[in-house]
Design a protein around this motif. Structure first.
Motif, PDB file in Angstrom:
ATOM      1  N   MET A   1       0.841  -1.163   0.000  1.00  0.00           N
ATOM      2  CA  MET A   1       0.000   0.000   0.000  1.00  0.00           C
ATOM      3  C   MET A   1       0.894   1.236   0.000  1.00  0.00           C
ATOM      4  SD  MET A   1      -2.893   1.350   2.691  1.00  0.00           S
ATOM      5  CE  MET A   1      -3.539  -0.254   2.971  1.00  0.00           C
ATOM      6  N   LYS A   2       0.493   2.229  -0.718  1.00  0.00           N
ATOM      7  CA  LYS A   2       1.258   3.446  -0.857  1.00  0.00           C
ATOM      8  C   LYS A   2       0.521   4.584  -0.154  1.00  0.00           C
ATOM      9  CE  LYS A   2       3.024   5.784  -4.788  1.00  0.00           C
ATOM     10  NZ  LYS A   2       3.167   5.787  -6.213  1.00  0.00           N
ATOM     11  N   GLU A   3       1.286   5.457   0.508  1.00  0.00           N
ATOM     12  CA  GLU A   3       0.657   6.590   1.170  1.00  0.00           C
ATOM     13  C   GLU A   3       0.154   7.579   0.132  1.00  0.00           C
ATOM     14  OE1 GLU A   3       1.535   9.900   4.595  1.00  0.00           O
ATOM     15  OE2 GLU A   3       2.683   8.053   4.534  1.00  0.00           O
ATOM     16  N   GLN A   4      -1.039   8.093   0.368  1.00  0.00           N
ATOM     17  CA  GLN A   4      -1.650   9.045  -0.546  1.00  0.00           C
ATOM     18  C   GLN A   4      -1.255  10.468  -0.144  1.00  0.00           C
ATOM     19  OE1 GLN A   4      -5.898   8.897  -0.377  1.00  0.00           O
ATOM     20  NE2 GLN A   4      -6.173  10.246  -2.107  1.00  0.00           N
ATOM     21  N   PRO A   5      -0.692  11.235  -1.070  1.00  0.00           N
ATOM     22  CA  PRO A   5      -0.327  12.615  -0.726  1.00  0.00           C
ATOM     23  C   PRO A   5      -1.579  13.468  -0.545  1.00  0.00           C
ATOM     24  CG  PRO A   5       0.090  12.192  -3.052  1.00  0.00           C
ATOM     25  CD  PRO A   5      -0.345  10.894  -2.442  1.00  0.00           C
ATOM     26  N   LEU A   6      -1.459  14.493   0.268  1.00  0.00           N
ATOM     27  CA  LEU A   6      -2.574  15.403   0.484  1.00  0.00           C
ATOM     28  C   LEU A   6      -2.664  16.417  -0.650  1.00  0.00           C
ATOM     29  CD1 LEU A   6      -2.108  16.112   4.290  1.00  0.00           C
ATOM     30  CD2 LEU A   6      -3.925  14.772   3.234  1.00  0.00           C
ATOM     31  N   PRO A   7      -3.879  16.880  -0.961  1.00  0.00           N
ATOM     32  CA  PRO A   7      -4.037  17.911  -1.983  1.00  0.00           C
ATOM     33  C   PRO A   7      -3.624  19.273  -1.416  1.00  0.00           C
ATOM     34  CG  PRO A   7      -6.137  17.438  -0.973  1.00  0.00           C
ATOM     35  CD  PRO A   7      -5.149  16.455  -0.396  1.00  0.00           C
ATOM     36  N   PRO A   8      -3.578  20.296  -2.239  1.00  0.00           N
ATOM     37  CA  PRO A   8      -3.298  21.638  -1.723  1.00  0.00           C
ATOM     38  C   PRO A   8      -4.287  21.994  -0.603  1.00  0.00           C
ATOM     39  CG  PRO A   8      -3.259  21.643  -4.115  1.00  0.00           C
ATOM     40  CD  PRO A   8      -3.743  20.287  -3.692  1.00  0.00           C
ATOM     41  N   ASN A   9      -3.794  22.574   0.462  1.00  0.00           N
ATOM     42  CA  ASN A   9      -4.575  22.956   1.644  1.00  0.00           C
ATOM     43  C   ASN A   9      -5.145  21.751   2.402  1.00  0.00           C
ATOM     44  OD1 ASN A   9      -4.364  25.871   1.362  1.00  0.00           O
ATOM     45  ND2 ASN A   9      -5.631  25.568  -0.458  1.00  0.00           N
ATOM     46  N   GLY A  10      -4.687  20.573   2.070  1.00  0.00           N
ATOM     47  CA  GLY A  10      -5.190  19.376   2.724  1.00  0.00           C
ATOM     48  C   GLY A  10      -4.560  19.146   4.084  1.00  0.00           C
TER      49      GLY A  10
ATOM     50  N   ARG B   1     -11.431  13.919   5.634  1.00  0.00           N
ATOM     51  CA  ARG B   1     -10.281  13.015   5.639  1.00  0.00           C
ATOM     52  C   ARG B   1      -9.775  12.819   7.069  1.00  0.00           C
ATOM     53  NH1 ARG B   1      -7.582  15.441   1.841  1.00  0.00           N
ATOM     54  NH2 ARG B   1      -8.009  13.952   0.222  1.00  0.00           N
ATOM     55  N   HIS B   2      -9.684  11.575   7.485  1.00  0.00           N
ATOM     56  CA  HIS B   2      -9.044  11.258   8.763  1.00  0.00           C
ATOM     57  C   HIS B   2      -8.400   9.880   8.657  1.00  0.00           C
ATOM     58  CE1 HIS B   2     -13.254   9.804   9.463  1.00  0.00           C
ATOM     59  NE2 HIS B   2     -12.614   8.765   9.941  1.00  0.00           N
ATOM     60  N   GLY B   3      -7.444   9.636   9.541  1.00  0.00           N
ATOM     61  CA  GLY B   3      -6.703   8.392   9.472  1.00  0.00           C
ATOM     62  C   GLY B   3      -6.690   7.665  10.805  1.00  0.00           C
ATOM     63  N   MET B   4      -7.017   6.412  10.757  1.00  0.00           N
ATOM     64  CA  MET B   4      -7.000   5.578  11.952  1.00  0.00           C
ATOM     65  C   MET B   4      -5.935   4.510  11.770  1.00  0.00           C
ATOM     66  SD  MET B   4      -9.983   3.157  13.550  1.00  0.00           S
ATOM     67  CE  MET B   4     -11.208   4.157  12.778  1.00  0.00           C
ATOM     68  N   GLY B   5      -5.170   4.304  12.816  1.00  0.00           N
ATOM     69  CA  GLY B   5      -4.154   3.272  12.787  1.00  0.00           C
ATOM     70  C   GLY B   5      -4.150   2.503  14.086  1.00  0.00           C
ATOM     71  N   PHE B   6      -3.116   1.713  14.272  1.00  0.00           N
ATOM     72  CA  PHE B   6      -2.998   0.978  15.535  1.00  0.00           C
ATOM     73  C   PHE B   6      -1.571   1.066  16.033  1.00  0.00           C
ATOM     74  CE2 PHE B   6      -2.968  -2.126  12.031  1.00  0.00           C
ATOM     75  CZ  PHE B   6      -1.712  -2.683  12.168  1.00  0.00           C
TER      76      PHE B   6
END
Length: 114
Positions: A1-10, A72-77
């Motif tokens: 899996m590849k990390e997705q870059p944020l858009p401008p102002n993201g 957009r939010h990210g959940m991990g462990f």
């Protein structure tokens, strides 16, 4: 899996669940992972992260618009190595890899269900 870059102002709001806290009867032959509580926590945590979008406090109006629009939010462990030890699994063993895949798959599926 590849990390997705944020858009401008993201921006992305991040958080993680501690897997070690979900091990029942650690260091015993009866050690087990509490899958039901894990799923429940994923649902609650997804909702909480979505609520944080509403209270984001981002400094620029463009950032606020972007996060409110895309949510957009990210959940991990965290605590994977500790959880494996508590369950009596060796890090990198076939059973630990299977467990890690199940943890990741469950988080992905259950976070969409909330």
């Amino acid at each position: 899996m590849k990390e997705q870059p944020l858009p401008p102002n993201g921006s992305c709001l991040l958080g993680s669940l501690n897997l070690a806290l979900l091990v029942k009867d650690p260091f015993t032959p009866h050690a087990s992972f509490d899958w039901d509580t894990y799923k429940d926590l994923i649902h609650v945590f997804s909702r909480m992260l979505d609520n944080v979008v509403e209270l984001n406090g981002l400094p620029l109006p463009e950032q606020r618009h972007e996060i409110e629009y895309k949510r957009r939010h990210g959940m991990g462990f965290t605590g994977l190595g500790s959880a494996l030890s508590l369950l009596g699994m060796s890090y990198g063993s076939p059973e630990s890899i299977e467990f890690t895949e199940a943890i990741s798959r469950t988080m992905a599926i259950e976070s969409y269900r909330y």
